[in-house]
Design a protein around this motif. Structure first.
Motif, PDB file in Angstrom:
ATOM      1  N   ARG A 189       0.808  -1.224   0.000  1.00  0.00           N
ATOM      2  CA  ARG A 189       0.000   0.000   0.000  1.00  0.00           C
ATOM      3  C   ARG A 189       0.838   1.269   0.000  1.00  0.00           C
ATOM      4  NH1 ARG A 189      -3.822  -2.016   4.778  1.00  0.00           N
ATOM      5  NH2 ARG A 189      -4.827   0.022   4.692  1.00  0.00           N
ATOM      6  N   LEU A 190       2.179   1.126   0.125  1.00  0.00           N
ATOM      7  CA  LEU A 190       3.022   2.331   0.176  1.00  0.00           C
ATOM      8  C   LEU A 190       4.163   2.258  -0.842  1.00  0.00           C
ATOM      9  CD1 LEU A 190       3.340   2.700   4.089  1.00  0.00           C
ATOM     10  CD2 LEU A 190       1.578   3.651   2.606  1.00  0.00           C
ATOM     11  N   GLU A 191       3.943   1.534  -1.904  1.00  0.00           N
ATOM     12  CA  GLU A 191       4.960   1.342  -2.946  1.00  0.00           C
ATOM     13  C   GLU A 191       5.536   2.678  -3.421  1.00  0.00           C
ATOM     14  OE1 GLU A 191       5.145  -2.166  -4.999  1.00  0.00           O
ATOM     15  OE2 GLU A 191       7.059  -1.172  -4.618  1.00  0.00           O
TER      16      GLU A 191
ATOM     17  N   HIS B 245       5.122  -2.921   3.180  1.00  0.00           N
ATOM     18  CA  HIS B 245       4.202  -2.369   2.182  1.00  0.00           C
ATOM     19  C   HIS B 245       4.900  -1.505   1.147  1.00  0.00           C
ATOM     20  CE1 HIS B 245       0.197  -3.844   3.290  1.00  0.00           C
ATOM     21  NE2 HIS B 245       0.807  -4.103   4.432  1.00  0.00           N
TER      22      HIS B 245
ATOM     23  N   PHE C 113      -3.179   2.459   7.703  1.00  0.00           N
ATOM     24  CA  PHE C 113      -4.419   2.923   7.059  1.00  0.00           C
ATOM     25  C   PHE C 113      -4.363   4.436   6.836  1.00  0.00           C
ATOM     26  CE2 PHE C 113      -8.554   4.978   8.044  1.00  0.00           C
ATOM     27  CZ  PHE C 113      -9.186   4.733   6.831  1.00  0.00           C
TER      28      PHE C 113
ATOM     29  N   SER D 259      -1.900   5.486   4.121  1.00  0.00           N
ATOM     30  CA  SER D 259      -2.142   5.002   2.751  1.00  0.00           C
ATOM     31  C   SER D 259      -3.276   5.755   2.067  1.00  0.00           C
ATOM     32  CB  SER D 259      -2.501   3.509   2.798  1.00  0.00           C
ATOM     33  OG  SER D 259      -3.839   3.368   3.250  1.00  0.00           O
ATOM     34  N   ASP D 260      -3.410   5.535   0.765  1.00  0.00           N
ATOM     35  CA  ASP D 260      -4.489   6.165  -0.001  1.00  0.00           C
ATOM     36  C   ASP D 260      -5.867   5.625   0.384  1.00  0.00           C
ATOM     37  OD1 ASP D 260      -2.701   7.781  -1.278  1.00  0.00           O
ATOM     38  OD2 ASP D 260      -2.532   6.522  -3.071  1.00  0.00           O
ATOM     39  N   ASP D 261      -5.911   4.528   1.137  1.00  0.00           N
ATOM     40  CA  ASP D 261      -7.208   4.042   1.637  1.00  0.00           C
ATOM     41  C   ASP D 261      -7.888   5.101   2.497  1.00  0.00           C
ATOM     42  OD1 ASP D 261      -6.787   1.678   0.379  1.00  0.00           O
ATOM     43  OD2 ASP D 261      -6.190   0.569   2.175  1.00  0.00           O
TER      44      ASP D 261
ATOM     45  N   SER E 247      -7.894   8.333   1.842  1.00  0.00           N
ATOM     46  CA  SER E 247      -7.767   9.543   1.013  1.00  0.00           C
ATOM     47  C   SER E 247      -8.719  10.677   1.402  1.00  0.00           C
ATOM     48  CB  SER E 247      -7.958   9.186  -0.467  1.00  0.00           C
ATOM     49  OG  SER E 247      -9.206   8.555  -0.625  1.00  0.00           O
TER      50      SER E 247
END
Ligand code: NAD
Length: 250
Positions: A2-4, A28, A227, A230-232, A234
């Protein structure tokens, strides 16, 4: 993952919640930079993350010192070319005395690390985040930033201040694509609560006075921080996310 491709700075990342988050962020896909006052533990944690095949750097940092924090943010950007996530997590507890017995030096020590440290982290991270196209900041408050506790004056005040500062920064930088949230843990099984462990009665009360009836683990806070990072998350900003096992309602 989730953090590439993101670069994340974690203050207080040598131990406890920060350490668990360093591993999770790295798993992540993030490049992780740990800033901590404990040189030995910081180097050990960074080496342990690298041993798992991930990218991690340690920079010795006193979170209460502007020059250290500036060096930490610059170090992250020179190593990895940008800065996208800041977990402003370094913190200390206070000497357990009532307010009238609290030494001024002790007040300053706790407020400098817990609250000024969060201000400094954001002050020196934000310009890099703007250049990197935005980011996510997570500031560590506490359930004790919302409710009171006896003999915890500077801790209570500093952690409440972190929530207010979080809301301020969320408003100031939302249009720059920077989300700012606070995490408010309950009692978590780390070194910061070590002083309570020897008192069986107090330990029993502190660790079970919540809806789940148990202490939290640092990895459980790391997942909530992931969470928010991450973009989750947003559309989540200016929030104080309780991860307290229901302590606040108990
Ligand atoms: N464990 C809990 O019950 C609990 C509950 C609510 C909030 N918190 C908060 O979570 C954060 C992390 O604490 P933890 O529970 O992982 O405890 P911890 O003691 O395991 O970790 C704190 C880390 O901060 C570092 N640190 C201390 N002073 C520093 C300074 N001046 N500069 C840089 N680093 C410094 C320490 O070396 C350590 O690595 C703190 O802000 C704490 O107040 C913890």
């Amino acid at each position: 993952m989730r953090l590439e491709g993101k670069t994340a700075v974690i203050t207080g990342g040598a131990g406890g919640i920060g350490r668990a988050t360093a591993f999770l962020f790295a798993e992540h896909g993030a490049n992780v930079v740990i800033g901590d006052a404990d040189q030995e533990a910081g180097e050990k944690t960074a080496a342990a993350v690298r041993e798992k095949g991930f990218s991690c750097l340690f920079i010795h940092t006193d979170a209460a010192k502007a020059e250290d924090i500036e060096r930490l943010m610059n170090g992250a950007v020179s190593a990895y070319g940008g800065l996208h996530i800041l977990f402003n997590n370094a913190g200390v507890s206070n000497q357990s005395v009532k307010l009238h017995d609290m030494e001024e030096m002790e007040w300053d020590r706790v407020v400098d690390i817990n609250l000024k440290g969060v201000f400094l982290g954001m002050k020196y991270a934000v310009p890099h985040m703007k250049q990197s196209g935005g980011g996510s900041i997570i500031n560590t408050s506490s359930v004790l930033g919302i409710k009171g506790k006896k003999r915890m004056a500077p801790y209570n005040a500093s952690k409440a201040g972190v929530i207010a500062l979080t809301k301020n920064a969320a408003l100031d930088y939302g249009k720059d694509g920077i989300r700012v949230n606070a995490i408010a843990p309950g009692v978590i099984d780390t070194a910061i609560v070590d002083e309570w462990r020897n008192d069986e009665r107090r330990w029993g009360i502190y660790t079970t006075s919540n809806a789940l009836g148990r202490i939290g683990q640092p990895e459980e806070i790391a997942k909530a921080v992931l969470f928010l990072a991450s973009d989750d998350a947003s559309y989540v900003t200016a929030a104080a996310l309780l991860a307290d096992g229901g302590t606040i309602t108990f």
